[in-house]
Design a protein around this motif. Structure first.
Motif, PDB file in Angstrom:
ATOM      1  N   ARG A 115      47.572  33.860  37.779  1.00  0.00           N
ATOM      2  CA  ARG A 115      47.537  34.786  36.447  1.00  0.00           C
ATOM      3  C   ARG A 115      48.761  35.054  36.049  1.00  0.00           C
ATOM      4  O   ARG A 115      48.920  35.377  34.756  1.00  0.00           O
ATOM      5  CB  ARG A 115      46.567  36.142  37.166  1.00  0.00           C
ATOM      6  N   HIS A 147      43.730  40.099  32.711  1.00  0.00           N
ATOM      7  CA  HIS A 147      43.314  39.988  34.156  1.00  0.00           C
ATOM      8  C   HIS A 147      44.459  41.087  34.946  1.00  0.00           C
ATOM      9  O   HIS A 147      45.651  41.055  34.899  1.00  0.00           O
ATOM     10  CB  HIS A 147      43.920  38.895  34.870  1.00  0.00           C
ATOM     11  N   GLU A 186      38.899  42.091  34.957  1.00  0.00           N
ATOM     12  CA  GLU A 186      38.792  41.035  33.976  1.00  0.00           C
ATOM     13  C   GLU A 186      38.234  41.956  32.479  1.00  0.00           C
ATOM     14  O   GLU A 186      37.147  42.310  32.621  1.00  0.00           O
ATOM     15  CB  GLU A 186      38.080  39.670  34.226  1.00  0.00           C
TER      16      GLU A 186
END
Length: 519
Positions: free
Chosen positions: A26, A138, A89
């Motif tokens: 991420r 994220h 998210e």
């Protein structure tokens, strides 16, 4: 139009996940999992705009360094099936610029850290599609709170159950409120809504905005996922993506039919049909759809309105469904089901009511309330049947779990017998294959334990209590119907009022052996 999306998911060792790998992917970093020695190098991946760590005020300095934070998170979990990280998210509005999106991402992350006191790594990702609209955030969070001493107790309130559901709802509402505040500050005249489509449509109807309600009353599509999306982009068939296209097409056709019906009745000022079409064309474009009607106009998606009205405008209701005779027949079939044999002696009023069903139907078939009352009787009989078969179902579940355990044990024995431990450097692969079979045995053991607990005396006592409650609920309703629909009188007795919600909660249904007889 800004898109709302907020989802919470977990990373578990039982599924082969690693918080270090998730954090590296991420954030676009190189991180080494000290626990396993695995290197996770995502420095070449694109789309990562920024990453920041957000921690409580009294957190130690090392928690601001991803490599140290996620290594500590992995070491804090000792169970081999532990949940090692949790992710939030969130969609970020494409109407905002980079600085505004960064500020929004920071505030959402700070709100989560302030509430749960965990450590969080927040990464803003740019869209990977051509339209450039799918900006998202994220937030990877530890499953433990962080204080001056390090990682402490688990954030159990975010686990499953009623507490978890209420916390997820808080997160969704918070994201919507913060996003709308930033959109307003940026003077962007759009808002997002965390509520379900049904709730938003009902609110639009209450405001008298028919076209907005039509836009919202659509069948939702399913999340495709990054792997399936990649396959679809390469031109390969993906069932869920194809299903979403079919949903969009059905929505669009239904919506056009609705607009043809409503357009002459809706004032031209304000939110009218043409504006609705423009909004849906924009939504379809964002979804990557290029749908067209035979006349060349683009399709617009909604699911249809049923039984709604505004002033003089009324949408025709659905088809009436089963007749009173059909529902009475279903009640009689449930009564004759062998499942009720064990409890039939306690259903005297129900027996009497159903024995006389032909006479009652002849006397009251056209009464407007009988249909709804019979539906309630059928519902309670189904619940009773379910509880009457619960004990047998649990016993079958125990036998099935034992059978699966034996299969898993046999698979391990067969593997060891046919594949002796090698000595040529392939021991690691052999151990991995053997480990999969050992893990399957552990899973089957856990399932067998749960199945045996379900047939323990304490669980059986609870089932018996629920069965008694279901019998009482059916008899209570039958008594009321005997009084309300007396075949020996031309007058209908006074209505017995609304259904008691407490009585409904006590119910659930069954199945047994010999059928009762009507005589």
């Amino acid at each position: 139009m800004a898109i709302y999306h907020a989802r919470v998911k977990t990373f578990s060792r039982a599924k082969g996940h690693s918080s270090v790998a998730a954090a590296a992917y991420r954030a676009g970093l190189l991180l080494v999992d000290e626990k396993t020695g695995s290197r996770h190098d995502y420095r070449r991946r694109g789309g990562v705009v920024e990453t920041r760590c957000v921690v409580p005020d009294d957190a130690p300095d090392w928690s601001m360094v991803p490599a140290q934070l996620w290594s500590a998170a992995e070491h804090a979990e000792r169970r081999k099936d532990a949940t090692v990280a949790r992710e939030f998210e969130v969609a970020l509005p494409h109407e905002l610029n980079d600085d505004q999106r960064s500020a929004l991402a920071a505030e959402i992350t700070r709100a989560l850290v302030q509430r749960y006191r965990f450590a969080a790594q927040a990464s803003v990702h740019a869209p990977d599609a051509k339209d450039g609209l799918n900006w998202h955030l994220h937030i990877l969070a530890t499953t433990r709170r962080l204080d001056a001493e390090g990682l402490a107790d688990k954030t159990r309130e975010l686990d499953g159950g009623p507490s978890g559901k209420s916390e997820v709802e808080w997160v969704r509402e918070m994201v919507a409120k913060v996003t709308n505040a930033h959109l307003e500050a940026a003077e962007v005249r759009v808002q997002v809504d965390h509520r379900s489509l049904e709730a938003q449509a009902a609110d639009a109807m209450a405001r008298g905005d028919l076209v907005a309600a039509a836009l919202l009353t659509r069948q939702p599509t399913q999340h495709v996922g990054k792997n399936a999306s990649a396959l679809a982009r390469r031109g390969e068939d993906v069932d869920r993506a194809e299903g979403n296209t079919a949903i969009h097409e059905a929505n669009s056709q239904q919506f056009e039919r609705l607009l043809e019906t409503f357009e002459p009745m809706v004032p031209t000022a304000g939110h009218g049909p043409e504006q609705a079409r423009r909004e849906r064309r924009q939504a379809n474009k964002r979804a990557g759809l290029d749908l067209a009607l035979p006349d060349g106009s683009q399709m617009i998606g909604v699911r249809g309105l049923v039984g709604l009205s505004i002033g003089q405008l009324t949408v025709p209701p659905k088809a009436p469904g089963p007749s009173t005779q059909d529902i009475f027949g279903e009640a009689v079939r449930l009564w004759l089901d062998g499942a009720l044999a064990a409890v039939v002696d306690g259903l005297r009023s129900t027996r009497r009511f159903l024995e006389e069903h032909a006479s009652r139907l002849a006397a009251f078939a056209d009464h407007p309330r009988l249909r709804a009352d019979l539906r309630e009787l059928v519902k309670r009989l189904k619940t009773l049947r379910r509880w009457a078969t619960e004990g047998k179902r649990r016993q079958l579940a125990e036998r099935h779990a034992l059978k699966l355990l034996h299969r898993a044990e046999h698979a391990l024995e067969e593997f060891v017998e046919n594949n002796p431990k090698p000595t040529d450097g392939t021991e690691k692969e052999w151990a991995r294959r053997r480990g999969r079979r050992l893990a399957a045995i552990e899973q089957r053991l856990a399932a067998l334990k749960a199945a045996r607990e379900a047939v323990a005396p304490a669980a059986e006592a609870v089932g018996e209590q629920s069965l008694s409650g279901a019998v009482e609920a059916v008899e209570e309703w039958s008594d009321r119907m005997l009084q309300s629909y007396p075949i020996d009188s031309d007058a209908l007795a006074p209505g017995f009022g609304p259904i008691d919600p407490a009585a409904l909660k006590a119910i659930e249904a069954n199945q047994s052996s010999r059928p009762p007889r009507l005589h």
